[in-house]
Design a protein around this motif. Structure first.
Motif, PDB file in Angstrom:
ATOM      1  N   LEU A 102      59.461  40.177 -52.398  1.00 35.91           N
ATOM      2  CA  LEU A 102      59.664  40.469 -51.176  1.00 35.91           C
ATOM      3  C   LEU A 102      58.832  39.415 -50.383  1.00 35.91           C
ATOM      4  O   LEU A 102      59.435  39.946 -49.224  1.00 35.91           O
ATOM      5  N   GLN A 103      58.364  38.241 -50.217  1.00 34.02           N
ATOM      6  CA  GLN A 103      57.770  37.898 -48.866  1.00 34.02           C
ATOM      7  C   GLN A 103      58.826  36.714 -48.622  1.00 34.02           C
ATOM      8  O   GLN A 103      58.340  36.692 -47.445  1.00 34.02           O
ATOM      9  N   ILE A 104      59.978  36.365 -49.073  1.00 29.45           N
ATOM     10  CA  ILE A 104      60.788  35.713 -47.971  1.00 29.45           C
ATOM     11  C   ILE A 104      62.036  36.448 -47.479  1.00 29.45           C
ATOM     12  O   ILE A 104      62.188  36.160 -46.658  1.00 29.45           O
ATOM     13  N   LEU A 105      61.572  38.297 -47.511  1.00 30.23           N
ATOM     14  CA  LEU A 105      61.806  38.759 -46.241  1.00 30.23           C
ATOM     15  C   LEU A 105      61.949  39.104 -44.811  1.00 30.23           C
ATOM     16  O   LEU A 105      62.553  38.765 -44.235  1.00 30.23           O
ATOM     17  N   PRO A 106      60.631  38.113 -44.454  1.00 31.71           N
ATOM     18  CA  PRO A 106      59.917  38.235 -43.083  1.00 31.71           C
ATOM     19  C   PRO A 106      60.647  38.135 -42.805  1.00 31.71           C
ATOM     20  O   PRO A 106      61.542  36.924 -41.439  1.00 31.71           O
ATOM     21  N   LYS A 107      61.015  36.545 -42.994  1.00 31.53           N
ATOM     22  CA  LYS A 107      61.797  34.877 -43.064  1.00 31.53           C
ATOM     23  C   LYS A 107      63.374  35.291 -42.632  1.00 31.53           C
ATOM     24  O   LYS A 107      63.927  34.855 -41.683  1.00 31.53           O
ATOM     25  N   LEU A 108      64.470  35.437 -43.614  1.00 33.35           N
ATOM     26  CA  LEU A 108      65.250  36.621 -43.276  1.00 33.35           C
ATOM     27  C   LEU A 108      65.552  37.273 -42.295  1.00 33.35           C
ATOM     28  O   LEU A 108      66.547  37.044 -41.957  1.00 33.35           O
ATOM     29  N   LEU A 109      64.880  38.088 -41.950  1.00 29.13           N
ATOM     30  CA  LEU A 109      65.136  38.909 -41.220  1.00 29.13           C
ATOM     31  C   LEU A 109      64.673  38.682 -39.947  1.00 29.13           C
ATOM     32  O   LEU A 109      65.592  38.700 -38.778  1.00 29.13           O
TER      33      LEU A 109
END
Length: 366
Positions: free
Chosen positions: A335-342
């Protein structure tokens, strides 16, 4: 120059596409996401702290409720950790039952991932087909364990019950049926132009980024990293089976979609071989003390769950309860990578990117 006001938008914690009690706070400028913040903890039960007051066998039902879509895998990791620290040799028949249960669970988990993901993007029929086929697996696991979702089937030293008469044959018959269904899934969805427009080239990250964020499972393998603990650090009896580790170089939502379907195919290979090798007779439990006390010291084991690498760390002071216990939960790390992807994405792509990560909230908040 056109100026728009920045808007704060809550996605969840009860949004159907968050698949659980998950809140995502996003800032949008027009239709472009400028900031995204996952808010977790709504489902927190304190499993690891509760375990400090529970005997090792009593912890097993709590693991069912972490990743409740692949509960058999969670059952196994705590048992495997205790068995490793105690030096317990599990009987062959029990290990085959464990592998069959875990791989059936992996197929069922990926079916939910496939059906709900396509549902998130607007298609209803695939969801119905996925749950129809998953129901067949749930019925088989119900026959084996007496439960449909939280199985509490594994035991330190083996399994709770032997397979009922005719169960292995049912599993054997399921394999060719599921292979045929997989072809139908691809015919129905994989070439659909609307679906491809929504997922191809969306949510891309590199191999280096995946490793930096400690991703695992299909989220890591979608960047070309061929890493699967069943192959690279074999546990149980996985070294007896011939299967592949699917990978992709694309690193986008479409790659993760295809990998989960490919992993169903590989799990079917394992199930097929396990059925053929299944011992005609044998014990299902090793000889273990009535009250299990792990020797003083610490130990860590890790295995491959449908969502990636799940680990179990135990620090024991020699009592019947662990002094400390910690689970490495793959959904939490993925889940940690989600902010970067969005950030920088159109708001329309939010659900497509989130769904492709395939989190289970019980494991994130565990």
């Amino acid at each position: 120059m056109i100026r728009t006001e920045e808007m704060l938008l809550n996605v969840g914690p009860q949004h159907p596409s968050t698949h659980g009690v998950f809140r995502l706070v996003v800032k949008i400028d027009g239709e472009i996401i400028t900031e995204a913040k996952p808010v977790i903890g709504y489902l927190h039960r304190g499993t690891e702290k509760l375990a400090e007051n529970l005997q090792y066998t009593q912890i097993i039902p709590y693991t069912d409720r972490m990743d409740y879509l692949s509960a058999m895998t969670n059952n196994y990791v705590i048992c495997h950790a205790v068995e490793t620290m105690m030096g317990i040799q599990v009987p062959d028949r029990a290990e085959y039952l464990r592998v069959l249960a875990m791989e059936l669970g992996r197929v069922a988990s990926h079916l939910v991932a496939w059906g709900t993901y396509v549902l998130d993007l607007g298609a209803t029929s695939p969801f119905i087909y996925a749950f129809r086929d998953r129901e067949m697996i749930i019925n088989m696991l119900n026959e084996l364990s007496g439960a449909r979702l939280t199985f509490n089937y594994m035991r330190v030293g083996g399994v709770k019950w032997d397979a009922p008469e005719g169960w292995v044959e049912k599993v054997r018959d399921f394999v060719p049926y599921m292979r045929q269904e997989l072809k139908g899934y691809h015919d129905l969805v994989s070439g659909n132009e609307i679906f491809l427009d929504r997922v191809k080239g969306v949510g891309i990250y590199t191999k280096e980024e995946a490793l930096q964020y400690s991703l695992s499972g299909p989220n890591l393998r979608s960047t070309g990293v061929k890493w699967d603990l069943r192959k690279d650090e074999p546990y149980s009896i996985y070294d007896r089976f011939d299967f592949d580790v699917p990978t992709s170089e694309d690193g986008d939502c479409l790659a993760r979609y295809h990998l989960r379907l490919a992993e169903i195919s590989e799990s079917l290979k394992i199930i097929e071989q396990a059925v053929e090798q299944f011992p005609a007779e044998g014990e299902i439990m090793a000889k273990v003390p009535k009250i299990i006390k792990v020797p003083k010291g610490e130990g860590f084991v890790r295995i491959e769950s449908p969502r990636g690498e799940i680990g179990c760390y135990i620090y024991s002071d020699g009592k019947k309860e662990p002094y400390r216990l910690k689970f490495r939960r793959p959904s939490f790390y993925n889940l940690q990578i989600l902010p970067k992807l969005l950030v920088g994405e159109n708001i329309a792509n939010l659900i497509a990117i989130l769904g492709a990560v395939d989190i289970v909230l019980g494991e994130v908040d565990g």
